[in-house]
Design a protein around this motif. Structure first.
Motif, PDB file in Angstrom:
ATOM      1  N   HIS A  52       0.814  -1.227   0.000  1.00  0.00           N
ATOM      2  CA  HIS A  52       0.000   0.000   0.000  1.00  0.00           C
ATOM      3  C   HIS A  52       0.847   1.276   0.000  1.00  0.00           C
ATOM      4  O   HIS A  52       0.320   2.370   0.206  1.00  0.00           O
ATOM      5  CB  HIS A  52      -0.925   0.023   1.227  1.00  0.00           C
ATOM      6  CG  HIS A  52      -1.898  -1.106   1.265  1.00  0.00           C
ATOM      7  ND1 HIS A  52      -2.793  -1.360   0.253  1.00  0.00           N
ATOM      8  CD2 HIS A  52      -2.110  -2.073   2.198  1.00  0.00           C
ATOM      9  CE1 HIS A  52      -3.523  -2.423   0.554  1.00  0.00           C
ATOM     10  NE2 HIS A  52      -3.119  -2.891   1.727  1.00  0.00           N
ATOM     11  N   ARG A  85     -10.679 -14.484   6.953  1.00  0.00           N
ATOM     12  CA  ARG A  85     -11.107 -13.247   6.274  1.00  0.00           C
ATOM     13  C   ARG A  85     -12.624 -13.074   6.384  1.00  0.00           C
ATOM     14  O   ARG A  85     -13.130 -11.963   6.527  1.00  0.00           O
ATOM     15  CB  ARG A  85     -10.690 -13.272   4.802  1.00  0.00           C
ATOM     16  CG  ARG A  85      -9.191 -13.193   4.561  1.00  0.00           C
ATOM     17  CD  ARG A  85      -8.629 -11.802   4.677  1.00  0.00           C
ATOM     18  NE  ARG A  85      -9.137 -10.885   3.688  1.00  0.00           N
ATOM     19  CZ  ARG A  85      -8.629  -9.664   3.473  1.00  0.00           C
ATOM     20  NH1 ARG A  85      -7.593  -9.231   4.191  1.00  0.00           N
ATOM     21  NH2 ARG A  85      -9.146  -8.875   2.576  1.00  0.00           N
ATOM     22  N   HIS A 115      -6.122  -7.295  11.350  1.00  0.00           N
ATOM     23  CA  HIS A 115      -5.557  -7.640  10.042  1.00  0.00           C
ATOM     24  C   HIS A 115      -5.620  -9.153   9.842  1.00  0.00           C
ATOM     25  O   HIS A 115      -5.388  -9.901  10.790  1.00  0.00           O
ATOM     26  CB  HIS A 115      -4.086  -7.197   9.956  1.00  0.00           C
ATOM     27  CG  HIS A 115      -3.397  -7.792   8.760  1.00  0.00           C
ATOM     28  ND1 HIS A 115      -3.472  -7.225   7.512  1.00  0.00           N
ATOM     29  CD2 HIS A 115      -2.672  -8.935   8.611  1.00  0.00           C
ATOM     30  CE1 HIS A 115      -2.808  -7.984   6.653  1.00  0.00           C
ATOM     31  NE2 HIS A 115      -2.306  -9.028   7.292  1.00  0.00           N
ATOM     32  N   ASP A 118      -4.483 -12.272   3.169  1.00  0.00           N
ATOM     33  CA  ASP A 118      -5.541 -12.406   2.164  1.00  0.00           C
ATOM     34  C   ASP A 118      -5.369 -13.567   1.188  1.00  0.00           C
ATOM     35  O   ASP A 118      -6.252 -13.809   0.370  1.00  0.00           O
ATOM     36  CB  ASP A 118      -5.729 -11.077   1.407  1.00  0.00           C
ATOM     37  CG  ASP A 118      -4.477 -10.632   0.663  1.00  0.00           C
ATOM     38  OD1 ASP A 118      -3.497 -11.401   0.593  1.00  0.00           O
ATOM     39  OD2 ASP A 118      -4.484  -9.494   0.149  1.00  0.00           O
TER      40      ASP A 118
HETATM   41 MG    MG Z   1      -5.002  -6.545   3.130  1.00  0.00          MG
END
Ligand code: MG
Ligand code: DAT
Length: 149
Positions: A52, A85, A115, A118
């Motif tokens: 990111h 997730r 968190h 993924d």
């Molecule tokens: Mg992520």
């Protein structure tokens, strides 16, 4: 056996949600194999959120994750990456479904409590980034025959 990296962010720790959050993965039947409370260094934060780096929220995200202790965890189980997730919920807590951690406890995308890795590749990278091999404990829960046929 599949493993994922989860971290209860500073807001989850400050709000006293550590037990509640751990409970959800524990009662689902996943196995805890690594757990520590730590102050995250800027270097670790920047590596963890490296994908990111170019996003406008990157600076604030690094500031936030380094601002107060985090609970870092590794959980193990078949399908744990995708299932965790789902248990966590959508990135924006306002659109996350009720029943998910973010849907039940969050209001703001920048304060979304937890968190979770993924995908298999990121899970492997994040487990290695946050934990040394000797910090991970392989063990056989006696519950196994009651959770799997
Ligand atoms: Mg992520
Ligand atoms: P997730 O944590 O669901 O994997 P992500 O990887 O897209 O979400 O983003 C990482 C974190 O960055 C996210 O948990 C919160 C923050 N974030 C993402 N999008 C944001 C935005 N538009 N504004 C502020 N923070 C954001």
């Amino acid at each position: 056996m599949e493993r994922t990296f989860l971290a209860i962010k500073p807001d989850g720790v400050q709000r006293g949600l550590v037990g509640e959050i751990i409970r959800r993965f524990e009662t689902k039947g996943f196995t805890l194999v690594g757990l520590k409370l730590l102050n995250v260094s800027r270097e670790l934060a920047e590596q963890h959120y490296g994908v990111h780096r170019e996003r406008p929220f990157f600076g604030g995200l690094v500031e936030f994750i380094t601002s107060s202790p985090v609970v870092a965890m590794v959980w193990e189980g078949d399908g744990v990456i995708a299932s965790a997730r789902k248990i966590i919920g959508a990135t924006n807590p306002l659109t996350a479904e009720p029943g998910t951690i973010r849907g039940d406890f969050g209001l703001n995308i920048g304060r979304n409590l937890i968190h979770g890795s993924d995908a298999p590749e990121t899970a492997q990278q994040e487990v290695a980034l946050w934990f040394k091999d000797e910090e991970l404990v392989s063990w056989q829960p006696h519950l196994t025959p009651w959770l799997h046929e």
